[in-house]
Scaffold this active site. Structure first.
Site, PDB file in Angstrom:
ATOM      1  N   ARG A 161       0.835  -1.221   0.000  1.00  0.00           N
ATOM      2  CA  ARG A 161       0.000   0.000   0.000  1.00  0.00           C
ATOM      3  C   ARG A 161       0.867   1.267   0.000  1.00  0.00           C
ATOM      4  O   ARG A 161       0.545   2.241   0.682  1.00  0.00           O
ATOM      5  CB  ARG A 161      -0.920   0.038   1.228  1.00  0.00           C
ATOM      6  CG  ARG A 161      -1.960  -1.044   1.275  1.00  0.00           C
ATOM      7  CD  ARG A 161      -2.951  -0.911   0.120  1.00  0.00           C
ATOM      8  NE  ARG A 161      -4.137  -1.705   0.362  1.00  0.00           N
ATOM      9  CZ  ARG A 161      -4.235  -2.995   0.064  1.00  0.00           C
ATOM     10  NH1 ARG A 161      -3.217  -3.621  -0.500  1.00  0.00           N
ATOM     11  NH2 ARG A 161      -5.354  -3.651   0.305  1.00  0.00           N
ATOM     12  N   SER A 236     -10.492  -0.750   3.702  1.00  0.00           N
ATOM     13  CA  SER A 236      -9.660  -0.904   4.906  1.00  0.00           C
ATOM     14  C   SER A 236      -9.235   0.465   5.410  1.00  0.00           C
ATOM     15  O   SER A 236      -8.620   1.223   4.663  1.00  0.00           O
ATOM     16  CB  SER A 236      -8.393  -1.688   4.588  1.00  0.00           C
ATOM     17  OG  SER A 236      -8.710  -2.923   4.027  1.00  0.00           O
ATOM     18  N   GLU A 332      -4.613   3.671   6.653  1.00  0.00           N
ATOM     19  CA  GLU A 332      -4.316   3.503   5.232  1.00  0.00           C
ATOM     20  C   GLU A 332      -4.953   4.647   4.455  1.00  0.00           C
ATOM     21  O   GLU A 332      -4.477   5.049   3.398  1.00  0.00           O
ATOM     22  CB  GLU A 332      -4.909   2.163   4.772  1.00  0.00           C
ATOM     23  CG  GLU A 332      -4.331   1.667   3.469  1.00  0.00           C
ATOM     24  CD  GLU A 332      -5.337   0.931   2.627  1.00  0.00           C
ATOM     25  OE1 GLU A 332      -5.659   1.441   1.541  1.00  0.00           O
ATOM     26  OE2 GLU A 332      -5.796  -0.137   3.050  1.00  0.00           O
TER      27      GLU A 332
HETATM   28  N1  EPU Z   1     -10.075 -10.946  10.458  1.00  0.00           N
HETATM   29  C1  EPU Z   1     -10.735 -11.051  11.677  1.00  0.00           C
HETATM   30  N2  EPU Z   1     -11.772 -10.183  11.898  1.00  0.00           N
HETATM   31  C2  EPU Z   1     -12.187  -9.285  11.003  1.00  0.00           C
HETATM   32  C3  EPU Z   1     -11.509  -9.184   9.771  1.00  0.00           C
HETATM   33  C4  EPU Z   1     -10.445 -10.014   9.522  1.00  0.00           C
HETATM   34  O1  EPU Z   1     -10.410 -11.857  12.515  1.00  0.00           O
HETATM   35  O2  EPU Z   1     -13.153  -8.541  11.301  1.00  0.00           O
HETATM   36  C5  EPU Z   1      -8.919 -11.854  10.206  1.00  0.00           C
HETATM   37  C6  EPU Z   1      -9.316 -13.216   9.688  1.00  0.00           C
HETATM   38  O3  EPU Z   1      -8.494 -14.155  10.360  1.00  0.00           O
HETATM   39  C7  EPU Z   1      -8.912 -13.241   8.250  1.00  0.00           C
HETATM   40  C8  EPU Z   1      -7.757 -12.263   8.224  1.00  0.00           C
HETATM   41  O4  EPU Z   1      -8.086 -11.303   9.237  1.00  0.00           O
HETATM   42  O5  EPU Z   1      -8.523 -14.501   7.850  1.00  0.00           O
HETATM   43  C9  EPU Z   1      -7.606 -11.542   6.912  1.00  0.00           C
HETATM   44  O6  EPU Z   1      -8.843 -10.938   6.563  1.00  0.00           O
HETATM   45  P1  EPU Z   1      -9.203 -10.585   5.030  1.00  0.00           P
HETATM   46  O7  EPU Z   1      -8.978 -11.750   4.157  1.00  0.00           O
HETATM   47  O8  EPU Z   1     -10.559  -9.960   5.024  1.00  0.00           O
HETATM   48  O9  EPU Z   1      -8.098  -9.537   4.635  1.00  0.00           O
HETATM   49  P2  EPU Z   1      -7.499  -8.274   5.378  1.00  0.00           P
HETATM   50  O10 EPU Z   1      -6.081  -8.510   5.684  1.00  0.00           O
HETATM   51  O11 EPU Z   1      -8.390  -7.855   6.507  1.00  0.00           O
HETATM   52  C10 EPU Z   1      -6.633  -7.165   3.174  1.00  0.00           C
HETATM   53  C11 EPU Z   1      -6.711  -5.837   2.492  1.00  0.00           C
HETATM   54  C12 EPU Z   1      -8.053  -5.675   1.773  1.00  0.00           C
HETATM   55  C13 EPU Z   1      -8.190  -6.788   0.757  1.00  0.00           C
HETATM   56  C14 EPU Z   1      -8.093  -8.137   1.492  1.00  0.00           C
HETATM   57  C15 EPU Z   1      -8.082  -9.318   0.533  1.00  0.00           C
HETATM   58  C16 EPU Z   1      -5.303  -4.372   3.829  1.00  0.00           C
HETATM   59  C17 EPU Z   1      -5.253  -3.246   4.788  1.00  0.00           C
HETATM   60  N3  EPU Z   1      -6.526  -4.777   3.475  1.00  0.00           N
HETATM   61  O12 EPU Z   1      -7.613  -7.168   4.204  1.00  0.00           O
HETATM   62  O13 EPU Z   1      -8.021  -4.446   1.070  1.00  0.00           O
HETATM   63  O14 EPU Z   1      -9.426  -6.713   0.055  1.00  0.00           O
HETATM   64  O15 EPU Z   1      -6.844  -8.203   2.236  1.00  0.00           O
HETATM   65  O16 EPU Z   1      -6.880  -9.343  -0.159  1.00  0.00           O
HETATM   66  O17 EPU Z   1      -4.264  -4.871   3.407  1.00  0.00           O
HETATM   67  C18 EPU Z   1      -8.610  -2.138   1.054  1.00  0.00           C
HETATM   68  O18 EPU Z   1      -7.423  -1.889   0.967  1.00  0.00           O
HETATM   69  O19 EPU Z   1      -9.486  -1.229   1.091  1.00  0.00           O
HETATM   70  C19 EPU Z   1      -9.054  -3.534   1.168  1.00  0.00           C
HETATM   71  C20 EPU Z   1     -10.327  -3.860   1.358  1.00  0.00           C
END
Ligand code: EPU
Length: 336
Positions: A161, A236, A332
């Protein structure tokens, strides 16, 4: 070129914040951009899709709304095409255009809000793919001199990012177009992000096409992330923090289920969504704003909340995460 005064930005930012811009103009060509910058090179707010910003007050500046349009195939090779896309094109509409032509490489990035011109600034990424994976170059105008410069991938210092446009060159250039390289015959299908695999399996798809991948990503995103057309949000709100392995080991003793991704031999990335959920904020609602109930990383405006409300909530979350986990959460989203 018309410069309007006291224009509401409510429909131009995905949080739906009703703030006024002192001055506003829509930019539809590089020539007009150069002309405007020639007489106004300071006190500017460059606006693309407005999907990565939290507006906390009226904008006492000239808003340049980049609306330069156009998608053009510039070279065709045996298995690849190079495509020039103008900065004002909507990212997801561009993804749909690629899928229709059967050009591969952007399908995992389906439904990301925002415009093409702002995609390199934060190196957008989702479901195992980042913009840098398909990026060749972008053209950008120097705000001071109006000269156009080409930035190749190695010039952009892409990171998680992040890019040179958020660091050394912040506020110095405006991206006018981007060149991407996509596959046209043999596509590399990326299903390694767990949720995609299970989504495909649930739908009985064994040999997915790029269109199947896009459909899966859209379905996963729709199940977790609120549509800004219905509920104001900026995706995010925080970055996933990277911590040292030694700190991670201490946390793991206390929270055995803590999820993580190894980044290097000495560092790991922790999902901020998990931290926020574990600190008790998931689904919390305060008046007309709160933390999304399906993805704790997303702060939401249920209607008429102010940018200050959301900003205060983000600070509260940061303080709690520091106290509970001793981790600094960085936003972010750009806070203005
Ligand atoms: N999780 C929780 N609780 C929550 C959300 C997430 O426990 O409320 C844990 C879960 O264990 C899950 C892990 O977090 O397995 C990862 O969650 P997720 O796959 O939703 O991905 P993320 O790391 O929360 C990132 C990006 C998103 C992108 C997704 C999928 C960042 C800051 N965010 O989210 O990007 O869509 O991966 O690749 O890196 C954005 O930038 O606006 C965005 C939505």
């Amino acid at each position: 070129m018309v410069i309007e005064k006291n224009i509401s930005l409510k429909h131009l930012n995905s949080f739906g914040m009703h703030v006024l811009a002192k001055e506003y103009t829509s930019i539809e060509s590089k020539q007009v951009l150069a002309k405007v910058l020639n007489t106004n090179s300071s006190n500017l707010l460059v606006l693309g899709g407005g999907s990565n910003m939290l507006l906390t007050k009226d904008v006492d500046a000239l808003v340049l709304h980049i609306n330069i349009k156009g998608i053009e195939v510039i070279s065709v090779f045996e298995n690849n095409v190079k495509i020039r896309v103008s900065a004002g094109e909507n990212w997801h509409e561009f993804v749909c255009w690629c899928l229709q032509k059967n050009y591969g490489g952007v399908e995992n990035l389906s439904l990301i809000p925002g415009n093409v011109g702002t995609a390199p600034i934060q190196n957008i990424g989702a479901y195992g793919v980042e913009l840098k994976d398909i990026f060749i170059s972008c053209e950008a105008m120097n705000i001071e001199t109006q000269e156009l410069r080409t930035f190749y991938k190695e010039d952009c210092n892409f990171g998680y990012r992040n890019s040179i446009f958020k660091e050394e060159l912040k506020g110095k250039y405006i991206i006018t177009s981007v060149i991407l390289e996509l596959s046209r015959l043999e596509h590399t299908i990326k299903t390694n992000y767990g949720a995609i695999e299970s989504e495909l399996k649930n739908n009985g798809i064994e040999n997915p096409t790029i269109q199947d991948i896009s459909k899966s990503v859209i379905s996963i995103r729709n199940s977790k992330l609120p549509n800004p057309k219905d509920i104001g949000n900026s995706g995010s709100f925080f970055k996933n923090p990277v911590i040292s392995y030694s700190q991670f080991e201490l946390l793991k003793n206390q929270f055995p289920k803590i999820p993580y991704f190894e980044i290097s031999e000495t560092t790991v990335k922790i999902p901020a969504g998990w931290l926020i959920e574990t600190a008790g904020f998931k689904g919390k609602t305060f008046k007309n704003y709160g933390v999304h109930n399906k993805q704790a990383l997303v702060l939401v405006n249920y209607g008429n909340a102010s940018g200050k409300d959301i900003f205060e909530l983000s600070k509260k979350i940061q303080e709690a995460i520091l106290i509970v986990f001793d981790i600094i959460l960085e936003s972010e989203v750009n806070i203005l």
